[in-house]
Design an enzyme around this catalytic site. Sequence first.
Site, mmCIF file in Angstrom:
data_model
loop_
_atom_site.group_PDB
_atom_site.id
_atom_site.type_symbol
_atom_site.label_atom_id
_atom_site.label_comp_id
_atom_site.label_asym_id
_atom_site.label_seq_id
_atom_site.Cartn_x
_atom_site.Cartn_y
_atom_site.Cartn_z
ATOM 1 C CB THR A 65 -12.036 9.714 0.184
ATOM 2 O OG1 THR A 65 -11.536 8.592 -0.634
ATOM 3 C CG2 THR A 65 -12.822 9.349 1.265
ATOM 4 C CE1 TYR A 79 -13.622 5.142 1.438
ATOM 5 C CE2 TYR A 79 -13.895 6.595 -0.487
ATOM 6 C CZ TYR A 79 -13.033 6.006 0.388
ATOM 7 O OH TYR A 79 -11.840 6.284 0.293
ATOM 8 C CB THR A 145 -5.806 10.707 0.282
ATOM 9 O OG1 THR A 145 -6.197 9.569 0.397
ATOM 10 C CG2 THR A 145 -6.567 11.948 1.205
ATOM 11 C CG ASP A 146 -5.512 6.395 -3.187
ATOM 12 O OD1 ASP A 146 -5.484 6.584 -2.020
ATOM 13 O OD2 ASP A 146 -6.075 5.582 -4.007
ATOM 14 C CE LYS A 218 -4.104 7.065 1.574
ATOM 15 N NZ LYS A 218 -5.189 6.971 0.592
ATOM 16 C CD GLU A 338 23.977 -0.222 -1.664
ATOM 17 O OE1 GLU A 338 24.079 -1.163 -2.423
ATOM 18 O OE2 GLU A 338 23.644 -0.355 -0.474
HETATM 19 N N1 LIG Z 1 -8.891 8.818 0.442
HETATM 20 C C1 LIG Z 1 -8.870 8.848 -0.845
HETATM 21 O O1 LIG Z 1 -9.229 9.989 -1.418
HETATM 22 C C2 LIG Z 1 -8.638 7.629 -1.491
HETATM 23 C C3 LIG Z 1 -9.155 7.509 -3.020
HETATM 24 N N2 LIG Z 1 -8.830 6.291 -3.576
HETATM 25 C C4 LIG Z 1 -8.692 8.846 -3.801
HETATM 26 O O2 LIG Z 1 -7.373 8.893 -3.945
HETATM 27 O O3 LIG Z 1 -9.184 9.299 -4.885
#
Ligand SMILES: NC(=O)C[C@H](N)C(=O)O
Length: 381
Positions: A65, A79, A145-146, A218, A338
């Site tokens: 992103t 986007y 970020t994923d 995340k 467990e």
């Molecule tokens: N905020 C992001 O970067 C999400 C995106 N789907 C990625 O991980 O490339």
Amino acid sequence: APLAAKETKSAPPTNEARTPEPALTPATKPTESAATAKAAEAPAATPAAAETRKPNVVILATGGTIAGAGATSANSASYASAKLAVDKLIAAVPEITTVANVRGEQVFQIGSESFTDAKLIQLAKRVSALLKQDDVDGVVITHGTDTIEETSFFLNLVVHSDKPIVVVGSMRPSTALSADGALNLLDAVTVAGSKEAIGKGVVVTMNDYIQSGRDVTKRVNVVPNAFYSQWGPLGMIVEGKSYYYRTLAKRHNMSSEFDIDSIDSLPLVGIVYGSGNMIPAVYDAEVQAGAKAIIHAGTGNGSVPDYLVDKLRDIRAKGTIIVRSARVPDGYVVRNAEQPDDKYDWVVSHDLNPQKAKLLAALALTKTTDTKEIQRIFWEY
Ligand SMILES: NC(=O)C[C@H](N)C(=O)O
């Protein structure tokens, strides 16, 4: 040759990021003009000049992103990611040239959900090669970020270097109102060029925080404050200065037994997500697909339903490693609570979430199939 000739005329010719600070006391920091005068007096080849030179930082762009673009400024969630080329990313944040000499390399242009082991290895080998160069002081990786938590943990485990490695992304595309990528990137370059970051392991700079790549996850899929570690961030970046409050206690980088220079592939590891009414055949499918280990992302303390225990014992008896992790975001899986892990010859993931446990299990399997050794690795990293 210098890495880049991107310096702007208005840029102060000092590198505050690499000027040693006696303590975390911004009030005693030399003023910009005093620092500038000091740098102007210093002959080029003296140690003083070396102290104040701008660091050389390479930005490796992979998409995400932070390189995304939306149709309008109101589009913060819809986007297309991975659109802007690395030179455009750098040009959009001219302040970067005041803290470092930067140059960019476009490694991939993908959303981070599309990372594969092959891409992860390619990226890590490039980081390792760059950091061996005398003219590279630090590396920044722009990333979606994923899966930033996977890549940052992997690099933390396999790149043998003390030099700063910073992974950064954004939650909003550059075209959105209150886009977060520009400041995140400036912070990343600041940290990558700073002496304070040396030896601290791979870090992620998002929303003013410096997070350990080992711990960070995340936890929100919209909004800029999306990243979190149950052990807390390492520090913060405020107006171009980094402040650290803790360090990573686990083995990483120079003290790691894993080295990307001798890794060309990873064994396949699968994750099965725990819930009520699970489908046992999913475990068989993972084994048939070639999984050498299965991460059981169990409920609670990595618990295993009564109707699955024999299945997992059988899979282990036939050679596949079983790692009990948990779908619960915080805490850690307690060995022999467990389930009798010693008796069943299973491994527990300690505090690592399933996606991080998957990478560590794969790396461990490049060295050994001995479950005692694999458990030792889970305690130590
Ligand atoms: N905020 C992001 O970067 C999400 C995106 N789907 C990625 O991980 O490339």
